[in-house]
Design an enzyme around this catalytic site. Structure first.
Site, mmCIF file in Angstrom:
data_model
loop_
_atom_site.group_PDB
_atom_site.id
_atom_site.type_symbol
_atom_site.label_atom_id
_atom_site.label_comp_id
_atom_site.label_asym_id
_atom_site.label_seq_id
_atom_site.Cartn_x
_atom_site.Cartn_y
_atom_site.Cartn_z
ATOM 1 N N GLU A 101 -14.637 -2.374 -4.115
ATOM 2 C CA GLU A 101 -13.230 -2.721 -3.909
ATOM 3 C C GLU A 101 -12.327 -2.402 -5.096
ATOM 4 O OE1 GLU A 101 -11.662 -3.871 -1.205
ATOM 5 O OE2 GLU A 101 -13.468 -3.857 0.025
ATOM 6 N N SER A 384 -30.515 -2.462 42.896
ATOM 7 C CA SER A 384 -30.668 -3.138 44.189
ATOM 8 C C SER A 384 -30.145 -4.564 44.183
ATOM 9 C CB SER A 384 -32.143 -3.124 44.606
ATOM 10 O OG SER A 384 -32.549 -1.801 44.896
#
Length: 451
Positions: A101, A384
């Site tokens: 950072e 199904s």
């Protein structure tokens, strides 16, 4: 003979006057730009928010409403933030943040001019406000005193407040404020809450690998959460480790060993919460909406900090009833698979007139905030399982009995485009005349098509 100096040609005189004119225009333009910039900075300074030290650790609660505008959930940070002194935070975590950072944190006075210049160039070439260059001090100023929208005025105020922070506090104090303030995702604010949320341990017990993962997550807490996207979180972790090695905080060997470490995530720490699955889905959608709008730098931070009001289509009475059905367990079998997995289920109840989702349950038990939600995360072909919904259920409602017999034999249908559709059974067999019960038992495709 007398020599006379040659006079400049008319073309040369015109060229000289043109250069002088262009230089004058350029000087005036530069002066106007500087004056405009100065006026912009002065205006931003006049409207700076009050410098309140108490705001270096607070947040507003966002509220989620149901379809009757009743508050059903609150998204907040303050109850999941545990302040810890810098002395308790391991060097590996501090160095991970500095490496990814703000590598010049202990050398600058609040801003990094080199990074700002690079960001300005990128922003101008892309014609957008996409490239950031905020130091940790600037980030703390924004998190504590400013709105998260991306504007040039906010950036100027951020810089001015960063200078104020640097004049008021030491570097270690600023770093402590920041590490206790920043958002990590999953409702965790500050390094202690993050360590407990993601790894089930106190911050001082974090390993190098865990520290690197936490430091990497703050860039985009929603996208980089290891609970939701472990692959992306690990990729970002490796970027942090490489930066730490490049800065000299660790060796290349230590970085490689940490990158290879298998982390034990604290997935079982979630608490039961009413409307949990629905609220989680709302948070995910709100994040997508805010990100698409591009209004906030960090939509997740805005959700938990900015006091937003989020209006949903949830019918809270239906949602409670659905959750009670799942909690009772009497409608779902208690047996487990050979591998020990419990049979799972999910449901979405919606108003088919307008598509409004009225209730949503993502599993038999809500175990983890923002965890796997089968109602919206399980992208599986229904196969199904659709037959009872679209064939057998409607048939029974029309009075057709389960004893109905149809011929399970080859059949073909024209598609309208000259081709022929000839459905087949999954096992390749044809059983001849069979009742509906048998067709359901063996999931016979031909029977379902004819029905």
């Amino acid at each position: 003979m007398h020599a006379h100096p040659s006079r400049p040609s008319k073309r040369r005189r015109r060229s000289s006057r043109l250069r002088r004119g262009l230089l004058t225009v350029l000087a005036v333009a530069v002066a106007l730009v500087l004056l405009g910039a100065a006026a912009f900075v002065i205006q931003a300074a006049r409207t700076l928010p009050q410098f309140d030290p108490n705001q270096l650790g607070g947040a507003q609660t966002s509220i989620v409403f149901d379809d009757r505008d009743q508050a059903v959930a609150r998204l907040h940070a303050t109850e999941n933030r545990i302040q810890v002194p810098l002395q308790r935070i391991p060097a590996s975590l501090v160095n991970a943040f500095l490496a990814i950072e703000d590598q010049d944190f202990y050398r600058h006075h609040g801003i990094n001019l080199r990074r700002i210049a690079g960001a300005v160039i990128v922003n101008l070439t892309r014609q957008e406000r996409a490239q950031g260059a905020s130091t940790l001090t600037q980030q703390l100023a924004r998190l504590s005193f400013l709105y998260p929208e991306k504007t040039y005025e906010r950036k100027v105020k951020e810089i001015l407040l960063a200078f104020k922070l640097e004049m008021t506090y030491s570097k270690d104090e600023i770093l402590q404020f920041y590490l206790n303030k920043v958002y990590f995702g999953e409702g965790a604010y500050g390094v202690q809450a993050a360590a407990q949320t993601f790894f089930g341990k106190d911050v001082e017990d974090l390993s190098l690998a865990e520290s690197a993962m936490l430091a990497g997550m703050v860039q985009s807490p929603a996208r980089l959460s290891p609970f939701k996207n472990l692959e992306a979180a690990r990729a970002r972790q490796q970027v942090v480790l490489k930066n730490m090695a490049r800065c000299g905080f660790i060796t290349e060997e230590e970085a490689a060993a940490a990158a290879a470490q298998v982390l034990q995530l604290n997935r079982g720490s979630g608490e039961s919460a009413p409307y949990g699955y629905f609220v989680d889905t709302v948070i995910e959608e709100a994040d997508r909406v805010l990100r698409a709008q591009g209004v906030f730098d960090n939509p997740q931070e805005a959700l938990y900090h900015q006091g937003l009001h989020i209006y949903t289509t949830m019918d809270s009475s239906l949602q409670r009833y659905a959750e009670q059905l799942y909690a009772s367990g009497q409608y779902l079998p208690a047996r487990t698979s050979p591998t020990g997995q419990v049979l799972q289920s999910a449901m979405v109840l919606l108003d088919h007139h307008d598509g409004a989702v009225k209730a949503l349950v993502g599993g038999r038990k809500y175990e983890l905030k923002r965890g796997f939600n089968r109602a919206v995360d399980a992208y599986r072909q229904p196969g199904s399982a659709f037959k009872p919904l679209v064939v057998y259920g409607p048939a029974l409602e029309k009075g057709i009995m389960p004893t109905l017999v149809l011929d399970d034999a080859p059949v073909s249908f024209p598609n309208g485009d000259g081709t022929i559709w000839s459905p087949k059974n999954s096992d390749g067999r044809f059983r001849g005349p069979i009742p509906m019960r048998t067709a359901v038992q063996y999931s016979v495709n031909i029977f379902a098509v004819k029905l």
